[in-house]
Write an enzyme that holds these catalytic residues in place. Structure first.
Site, mmCIF file in Angstrom:
data_model
loop_
_atom_site.group_PDB
_atom_site.id
_atom_site.type_symbol
_atom_site.label_atom_id
_atom_site.label_comp_id
_atom_site.label_asym_id
_atom_site.label_seq_id
_atom_site.Cartn_x
_atom_site.Cartn_y
_atom_site.Cartn_z
ATOM 1 N N PRO A 172 0.761 -1.162 -0.121
ATOM 2 C CA PRO A 172 -0.156 0.138 -0.117
ATOM 3 C C PRO A 172 0.934 1.484 0.124
ATOM 4 O O PRO A 172 1.657 0.902 0.702
ATOM 5 C CB PRO A 172 -0.810 -0.122 1.083
ATOM 6 C CG PRO A 172 -0.393 -1.106 2.627
ATOM 7 C CD PRO A 172 0.727 -2.051 0.891
ATOM 8 N N ASP A 173 -0.067 2.031 0.067
ATOM 9 C CA ASP A 173 0.998 4.274 -0.301
ATOM 10 C C ASP A 173 0.804 4.284 0.873
ATOM 11 O O ASP A 173 0.356 3.926 2.143
ATOM 12 C CB ASP A 173 0.785 4.397 -1.820
ATOM 13 C CG ASP A 173 -0.216 5.062 -1.641
ATOM 14 O OD1 ASP A 173 -1.360 4.551 -0.171
ATOM 15 O OD2 ASP A 173 -1.062 5.685 -2.310
ATOM 16 N N PHE A 174 0.992 5.688 1.053
ATOM 17 C CA PHE A 174 0.868 6.233 2.310
ATOM 18 C C PHE A 174 0.031 6.670 2.671
ATOM 19 O O PHE A 174 -0.834 6.832 3.861
ATOM 20 C CB PHE A 174 2.067 7.404 2.954
ATOM 21 C CG PHE A 174 3.476 6.172 3.256
ATOM 22 C CD1 PHE A 174 3.520 5.463 3.873
ATOM 23 C CD2 PHE A 174 4.172 5.888 1.176
ATOM 24 C CE1 PHE A 174 5.363 4.873 3.873
ATOM 25 C CE2 PHE A 174 5.510 5.227 1.555
ATOM 26 C CZ PHE A 174 5.724 4.929 3.264
ATOM 27 N N ARG A 175 -0.759 7.649 1.515
ATOM 28 C CA ARG A 175 -1.751 8.826 2.080
ATOM 29 C C ARG A 175 -2.958 8.430 1.139
ATOM 30 O O ARG A 175 -4.001 9.095 1.034
ATOM 31 C CB ARG A 175 -1.064 10.214 1.271
ATOM 32 C CG ARG A 175 0.115 10.435 2.870
ATOM 33 C CD ARG A 175 0.360 11.475 2.146
ATOM 34 N NE ARG A 175 1.547 11.554 2.829
ATOM 35 C CZ ARG A 175 3.108 11.768 3.602
ATOM 36 N NH1 ARG A 175 3.392 10.017 2.047
ATOM 37 N NH2 ARG A 175 3.791 11.651 4.169
ATOM 38 N N ASN A 180 11.104 5.486 -2.927
ATOM 39 C CA ASN A 180 10.850 4.048 -1.405
ATOM 40 C C ASN A 180 11.453 2.561 -1.065
ATOM 41 O O ASN A 180 12.923 3.009 -1.180
ATOM 42 C CB ASN A 180 9.934 2.842 -3.199
ATOM 43 C CG ASN A 180 9.233 3.570 -3.255
ATOM 44 O OD1 ASN A 180 7.884 4.044 -3.237
ATOM 45 N ND2 ASN A 180 8.166 3.171 -4.827
ATOM 46 N N ILE A 181 10.905 1.859 0.006
ATOM 47 C CA ILE A 181 12.294 1.914 0.530
ATOM 48 C C ILE A 181 12.351 0.067 0.912
ATOM 49 O O ILE A 181 12.736 -0.856 1.688
ATOM 50 C CB ILE A 181 11.911 1.562 2.597
ATOM 51 C CG1 ILE A 181 10.767 1.665 2.782
ATOM 52 C CG2 ILE A 181 11.813 2.834 2.842
ATOM 53 C CD1 ILE A 181 9.827 1.519 4.063
ATOM 54 N N ASP A 182 11.343 -0.286 -0.573
ATOM 55 C CA ASP A 182 10.716 -1.600 -0.611
ATOM 56 C C ASP A 182 12.641 -2.840 -1.532
ATOM 57 O O ASP A 182 12.321 -3.664 -2.226
ATOM 58 C CB ASP A 182 9.536 -2.348 -1.320
ATOM 59 C CG ASP A 182 9.499 -1.225 -2.546
ATOM 60 O OD1 ASP A 182 10.405 -0.728 -3.681
ATOM 61 O OD2 ASP A 182 8.622 -0.874 -3.009
ATOM 62 N N HIS A 236 15.272 7.776 0.791
ATOM 63 C CA HIS A 236 14.696 7.609 1.605
ATOM 64 C C HIS A 236 15.462 5.961 2.681
ATOM 65 O O HIS A 236 14.876 5.626 3.562
ATOM 66 C CB HIS A 236 13.157 7.751 2.128
ATOM 67 C CG HIS A 236 12.262 8.648 1.686
ATOM 68 N ND1 HIS A 236 11.135 8.819 1.770
ATOM 69 C CD2 HIS A 236 13.197 9.607 1.630
ATOM 70 C CE1 HIS A 236 11.278 10.355 1.684
ATOM 71 N NE2 HIS A 236 11.691 10.847 1.447
ATOM 72 N N SER A 269 2.772 11.281 -3.923
ATOM 73 C CA SER A 269 2.408 12.824 -3.604
ATOM 74 C C SER A 269 3.331 14.024 -3.887
ATOM 75 O O SER A 269 2.018 15.443 -3.952
ATOM 76 C CB SER A 269 1.447 12.425 -2.397
ATOM 77 O OG SER A 269 2.306 12.391 -1.529
ATOM 78 N N ARG A 317 -1.984 9.372 -9.760
ATOM 79 C CA ARG A 317 -3.826 9.019 -9.601
ATOM 80 C C ARG A 317 -4.565 10.576 -9.193
ATOM 81 O O ARG A 317 -5.163 10.377 -10.065
ATOM 82 C CB ARG A 317 -3.855 7.869 -8.842
ATOM 83 C CG ARG A 317 -4.343 6.318 -8.895
ATOM 84 C CD ARG A 317 -4.910 5.643 -7.937
ATOM 85 N NE ARG A 317 -4.939 4.076 -8.160
ATOM 86 C CZ ARG A 317 -4.643 3.556 -7.551
ATOM 87 N NH1 ARG A 317 -5.284 3.524 -6.430
ATOM 88 N NH2 ARG A 317 -4.564 1.802 -7.897
HETATM 89 P P1 OAD Z 1 2.397 8.839 -0.580
HETATM 90 O O1 OAD Z 1 0.588 7.684 -0.323
HETATM 91 O O2 OAD Z 1 1.832 10.116 0.019
HETATM 92 O O3 OAD Z 1 1.855 9.356 -2.410
HETATM 93 C C1 OAD Z 1 0.948 7.971 -3.283
HETATM 94 C C2 OAD Z 1 0.709 8.979 -5.277
HETATM 95 O O4 OAD Z 1 0.879 7.552 -5.937
HETATM 96 C C3 OAD Z 1 -0.980 9.258 -3.845
HETATM 97 O O5 OAD Z 1 -0.916 10.425 -4.595
HETATM 98 C C4 OAD Z 1 -2.120 7.909 -5.220
HETATM 99 O O6 OAD Z 1 -2.760 8.828 -5.530
HETATM 100 C C5 OAD Z 1 -1.144 7.476 -5.734
HETATM 101 N N1 OAD Z 1 -0.628 6.588 -6.608
HETATM 102 C C6 OAD Z 1 -1.128 5.139 -5.678
HETATM 103 N N2 OAD Z 1 -1.268 4.259 -6.440
HETATM 104 C C7 OAD Z 1 -0.890 3.943 -7.304
HETATM 105 C C8 OAD Z 1 -1.155 3.944 -8.455
HETATM 106 N N3 OAD Z 1 -0.912 2.440 -8.471
HETATM 107 N N4 OAD Z 1 -0.492 4.379 -10.512
HETATM 108 C C9 OAD Z 1 -0.353 5.364 -9.988
HETATM 109 N N5 OAD Z 1 -0.119 6.699 -8.635
HETATM 110 C C10 OAD Z 1 -0.538 6.020 -8.225
HETATM 111 O O7 OAD Z 1 2.793 8.222 -0.873
HETATM 112 P P2 OAD Z 1 4.614 8.481 -1.777
HETATM 113 O O8 OAD Z 1 4.602 10.561 -2.345
HETATM 114 O O9 OAD Z 1 5.946 7.648 -2.352
HETATM 115 O O10 OAD Z 1 8.581 8.016 4.337
HETATM 116 O O11 OAD Z 1 4.938 9.134 -0.233
HETATM 117 C C11 OAD Z 1 6.451 9.864 0.241
HETATM 118 C C12 OAD Z 1 7.041 9.501 1.708
HETATM 119 O O12 OAD Z 1 6.038 9.295 2.603
HETATM 120 C C13 OAD Z 1 7.735 8.212 2.074
HETATM 121 O O13 OAD Z 1 8.854 7.464 1.186
HETATM 122 C C14 OAD Z 1 7.327 8.012 3.144
HETATM 123 C C15 OAD Z 1 6.043 8.455 3.400
HETATM 124 O O14 OAD Z 1 6.051 9.229 4.798
HETATM 125 C C16 OAD Z 1 9.271 7.439 4.958
HETATM 126 O O15 OAD Z 1 8.283 6.655 5.454
HETATM 127 C C17 OAD Z 1 10.444 7.745 4.671
#
Ligand code: OAD
Length: 308
Positions: free
Chosen positions: A65-68, A139-141, A158, A240, A264
């Protein structure tokens, strides 16, 4: 105005900044620079001139899963940890006071159970075609290297789970700790094993992923300074753009360099992305669908599907 990643930036630590709310989106919506033009730009790009910025969205189809994202994102699913706010799980000050929530989550985050997505393989294909300069990922994966991309072409901004260290008060990583000790505690141990590590190393330890309040790796700043002036096309996928200093990289290309956001949500206008300019573009929907379309436009479909 250019930030130019000054040397002082090597002292910047990870921060999450309030940002404009993302626009609601429909699948395959988009505006500005589109995929057909971007395919032409990739086709004519000089070797090693395409820079990629990636975030959690590119690993969603891998099962992470993503974060937000509301509802499905990690930060909406941490109730069991009793956190004061979701990001506390990755906050250095909080970890020093209460390491248990992260230590319990750590098992789920540890890489090993997930395969790269078509988007990761598209990055690999960009490299195979000689176009890629670097992938900067939040990403940390470690799925970028799992796709076969050489490690020197990936900047894990990160950090990742390839190392472990003792936590210090400064935000700089302390002494290295044998990774296997931390892996055993995370995957097969519990509170007692983590407490034993604390005793053995004279303080809290953790894998070398970057927490809020911690310094980013020096390599991030060094390669950002080296790569962005050479960038002819910036692809930003699955993020995001809410966490700095990573998000600020979108402003580090030379004036007039095309920038395409594949995400997205439509984000990044607060950072200067200008989808009305004709230079920048946003393609909504899933990144896998967008990169498959790009591959098709480039005549790379068979090679991409072979990798996947
Ligand atoms: P976010 O969860 O903040 O953002 C993910 C973005 O990807 C969102 O805008 C979603 O709409 C979009 N998204 C989700 N699924 C998608 C898909 N299949 N195709 C295209 N877009 C999609 O994640 P990050 O921006 O990576 O830090 O978050 C940044 C940092 O915040 C992370 O590295 C993490 C977190 O806190 C740490 O853990 C240190």
């Amino acid at each position: 105005m250019k930030l130019c990643l000054p040397l002082a930036a090597t002292c910047r630590s990870l921060i999450c900044v309030p940002r404009a709310q993302p626009f609601a989106t429909a699948a395959s919506s988009g505006v500005g620079l589109g995929l057909p033009r971007v395919a032409e730009l990739i086709g004519s790009a000089t070797p090693g001139s395409v820079v990629v910025m990636a975030g959690a969205g590119v690993s969603v189809s891998s099962g992470i899963p993503d974060f937000r994202s509301p509802g499905t994102g990690l930060y909406d699913n941490l109730q069991e940890y009793g956190l004061p706010y979701p990001e506390a799980i990755f906050d250095l000050d909080f970890y020093r006071r209460n390491p248990k929530p992260f230590q319990r989550l750590c098992k789920e985050l540890w890489p090993g159970n997930f395969a790269p997505s078509p988007t990761h393989y598209f990055f690999k294909l960009l490299h195979d075609k000689g176009k890629l300069r670097r992938v900067f990922t939040q990403n940390i994966d470690s799925l970028e290297t799992a796709s076969g991309l050489p490690a020197d072409l990936v900047v894990a901004a990160h950090g990742n789970f390839d190392g472990a260290h003792r936590v210090t008060d400064t935000g700089h990583p302390g002494a290295a700790v044998p990774l296997e000790e931390v892996r055993q505690a995370a995957l097969h141990g519990g509170d007692a094993e983590w407490d034993a590590l604390f005793e053995a190393h004279g303080g809290p330890v953790k894998p070398s992923i970057v927490f809020f309040g911690e310094q980013l790796p020096r390599r991030f700043f060094e390669l950002a300074r080296a790569d962005f002036p050479k960038c002819e096309l910036l692809l930003v996928l699955g993020t995001s753009l809410g966490v700095h200093p990573f998000a600020g990289l979108v402003g580090e290309t030379r004036v007039g360099v095309p920038r395409l956001l594949i995400n997205r949500d439509r984000v990044g206008e607060h950072l200067g992305l200008d989808f009305a300019s004709g230079t920048d573009g946003w393609v909504g929907g899933d990144s896998d669908a967008a990169v498959r379309e790009l591959a098709s436009l480039l005549g790379w479909t068979a090679e991409l599907e072979q990798l996947v």
